[in-house]
Design an enzyme around this catalytic site. Structure first.
Site, PDB file in Angstrom:
ATOM      1  N   ASP A  73       0.823  -1.210   0.000  1.00 54.92           N
ATOM      2  CA  ASP A  73       0.000   0.000   0.000  1.00 54.92           C
ATOM      3  C   ASP A  73       0.858   1.260   0.000  1.00 54.92           C
ATOM      4  O   ASP A  73       0.492   2.262  -0.624  1.00 54.92           O
ATOM      5  CB  ASP A  73      -0.959   0.017   1.193  1.00 54.92           C
ATOM      6  CG  ASP A  73      -2.097  -0.979   1.044  1.00 54.92           C
ATOM      7  OD1 ASP A  73      -2.296  -1.507  -0.066  1.00 54.92           O
ATOM      8  OD2 ASP A  73      -2.792  -1.222   2.056  1.00 54.92           O
ATOM      9  N   VAL A  78       3.779   1.545  -1.427  1.00 49.84           N
ATOM     10  CA  VAL A  78       4.286   1.664  -2.799  1.00 49.84           C
ATOM     11  C   VAL A  78       3.193   2.220  -3.711  1.00 49.84           C
ATOM     12  O   VAL A  78       3.439   3.104  -4.543  1.00 49.84           O
ATOM     13  CB  VAL A  78       4.822   0.309  -3.314  1.00 49.84           C
ATOM     14  CG1 VAL A  78       5.140   0.360  -4.795  1.00 49.84           C
ATOM     15  CG2 VAL A  78       6.053  -0.100  -2.516  1.00 49.84           C
ATOM     16  N   THR A  79       1.968   1.737  -3.542  1.00 48.09           N
ATOM     17  CA  THR A  79       0.839   2.233  -4.333  1.00 48.09           C
ATOM     18  C   THR A  79       0.648   3.728  -4.104  1.00 48.09           C
ATOM     19  O   THR A  79       0.529   4.504  -5.061  1.00 48.09           O
ATOM     20  CB  THR A  79      -0.460   1.487  -3.957  1.00 48.09           C
ATOM     21  OG1 THR A  79      -0.278   0.097  -4.173  1.00 48.09           O
ATOM     22  CG2 THR A  79      -1.647   1.981  -4.761  1.00 48.09           C
ATOM     23  N   ASP A 115       2.979   0.212 -10.050  1.00 50.16           N
ATOM     24  CA  ASP A 115       1.741  -0.539 -10.180  1.00 50.16           C
ATOM     25  C   ASP A 115       2.007  -2.035 -10.310  1.00 50.16           C
ATOM     26  O   ASP A 115       1.206  -2.849  -9.884  1.00 50.16           O
ATOM     27  CB  ASP A 115       0.946  -0.019 -11.379  1.00 50.16           C
ATOM     28  CG  ASP A 115      -0.511  -0.403 -11.310  1.00 50.16           C
ATOM     29  OD1 ASP A 115      -1.076  -0.369 -10.206  1.00 50.16           O
ATOM     30  OD2 ASP A 115      -1.071  -0.745 -12.353  1.00 50.16           O
ATOM     31  N   ASP A 140       3.816  -3.133  -6.526  1.00 49.63           N
ATOM     32  CA  ASP A 140       2.952  -3.335  -5.361  1.00 49.63           C
ATOM     33  C   ASP A 140       2.231  -4.678  -5.411  1.00 49.63           C
ATOM     34  O   ASP A 140       2.102  -5.366  -4.399  1.00 49.63           O
ATOM     35  CB  ASP A 140       1.978  -2.177  -5.162  1.00 49.63           C
ATOM     36  CG  ASP A 140       1.027  -1.960  -6.336  1.00 49.63           C
ATOM     37  OD1 ASP A 140       1.085  -2.700  -7.337  1.00 49.63           O
ATOM     38  OD2 ASP A 140       0.224  -1.009  -6.251  1.00 49.63           O
ATOM     39  N   GLY A 141       1.799  -5.076  -6.603  1.00 49.61           N
ATOM     40  CA  GLY A 141       1.142  -6.379  -6.743  1.00 49.61           C
ATOM     41  C   GLY A 141       2.096  -7.538  -6.476  1.00 49.61           C
ATOM     42  O   GLY A 141       1.728  -8.524  -5.838  1.00 49.61           O
ATOM     43  N   ARG A 174       1.729 -10.284  -3.452  1.00 50.53           N
ATOM     44  CA  ARG A 174       1.752 -11.725  -3.720  1.00 50.53           C
ATOM     45  C   ARG A 174       2.843 -12.404  -2.884  1.00 50.53           C
ATOM     46  O   ARG A 174       2.618 -13.461  -2.299  1.00 50.53           O
ATOM     47  CB  ARG A 174       1.987 -11.971  -5.212  1.00 50.53           C
ATOM     48  CG  ARG A 174       1.811 -13.432  -5.612  1.00 50.53           C
ATOM     49  CD  ARG A 174       2.120 -13.706  -7.068  1.00 50.53           C
ATOM     50  NE  ARG A 174       3.560 -13.841  -7.256  1.00 50.53           N
ATOM     51  CZ  ARG A 174       4.372 -12.963  -7.813  1.00 50.53           C
ATOM     52  NH1 ARG A 174       3.921 -11.847  -8.286  1.00 50.53           N
ATOM     53  NH2 ARG A 174       5.666 -13.175  -7.922  1.00 50.53           N
ATOM     54  N   ASP A 213      -5.559  -0.191  -5.095  1.00 45.36           N
ATOM     55  CA  ASP A 213      -4.742  -0.080  -6.301  1.00 45.36           C
ATOM     56  C   ASP A 213      -5.566   0.449  -7.474  1.00 45.36           C
ATOM     57  O   ASP A 213      -5.158   1.386  -8.173  1.00 45.36           O
ATOM     58  CB  ASP A 213      -4.129  -1.440  -6.634  1.00 45.36           C
ATOM     59  CG  ASP A 213      -3.199  -1.368  -7.822  1.00 45.36           C
ATOM     60  OD1 ASP A 213      -2.195  -0.631  -7.762  1.00 45.36           O
ATOM     61  OD2 ASP A 213      -3.481  -2.040  -8.842  1.00 45.36           O
ATOM     62  N   ASP A 256      -5.132   4.002  -9.302  1.00 47.63           N
ATOM     63  CA  ASP A 256      -4.844   3.987 -10.748  1.00 47.63           C
ATOM     64  C   ASP A 256      -5.727   4.991 -11.475  1.00 47.63           C
ATOM     65  O   ASP A 256      -5.278   5.681 -12.391  1.00 47.63           O
ATOM     66  CB  ASP A 256      -5.085   2.600 -11.346  1.00 47.63           C
ATOM     67  CG  ASP A 256      -3.986   1.610 -11.028  1.00 47.63           C
ATOM     68  OD1 ASP A 256      -2.939   2.005 -10.478  1.00 47.63           O
ATOM     69  OD2 ASP A 256      -4.191   0.414 -11.343  1.00 47.63           O
TER      70      ASP A 256
END
Length: 178
Positions: free
Chosen positions: A16, A18-19, A53, A56-57, A61, A74, A78
């Protein structure tokens, strides 16, 4: 991206964070550099910041924190970043370009929001609205190419916005038919 993601997780950075940081830097870059016609630095920085983007994913994970909150956060940020990018283009067009280019920039700004909304609304009623000829990545790549061409030919951004406007409208209809 995994080595970077692991390193950030190791020092206590969350997906979050990083997002949020990636979005804030994207918004600042888009609303400061693009309206000033500083397209090349904007393209370079936006490429770096929108890479968050993916990062962060990957981080979510790796640490097992993927879930509805992160997906919502996210996707919402975006939309904010996309709005700032095309809003910056709209401001630039209104200041430095002609009425036609300004209208095209508005179509891209509004159309990008509708593309995302079409998917979200479809999912809310149990349908799907995936795909389309110009999803987020394609729209950003085309806009970046237009910005680069503009440095050599002042029609570059207008041509990119014509193509983006048409493809965005097609994508909205494609999502409605999915």
């Amino acid at each position: 991206m995994e080595p970077i993601a692991r390193g950030l997780l190791r020092i206590g950075v969350t997906p979050d964070m990083v997002t949020l940081i990636g979005t804030a830097l994207t918004v600042l870059t888009a609303l400061i550099l693009i309206p000033q016609e500083k397209f090349i630095p904007a393209v370079i920085l936006l490429f770096l910041f929108t890479s968050a983007d993916v990062l962060d994913g990957t981080m979510a994970r790796l640490n097992g924190t993927q879930g509805p909150w992160g997906a919502w956060f996210d996707a919402t940020l975006d939309r904010l970043a996309d709005g700032a990018i095309f809003g910056g283009v709209l401001i630039w067009a209104a200041w430095y370009s002609d009425t036609f280019t300004t209208i095209l920039a508005w179509i891209c700004l509004a159309g990008g929001a509708v593309v995302s909304y079409a998917k979200a609304r479809a999912e809310a009623v149990g349908a799907t609205a995936n795909g389309g000829i110009a999803e987020r990545a394609e729209r950003m790549i085309l806009l970046g190419l237009g910005a680069v061409v503009y440095q050599f030919a002042d029609w570059g951004m207008t041509v990119a916005l014509v193509i983006l406007s048409v493809l965005t409208i097609i994508t909205v209809f494609q999502r409605g038919l999915d």
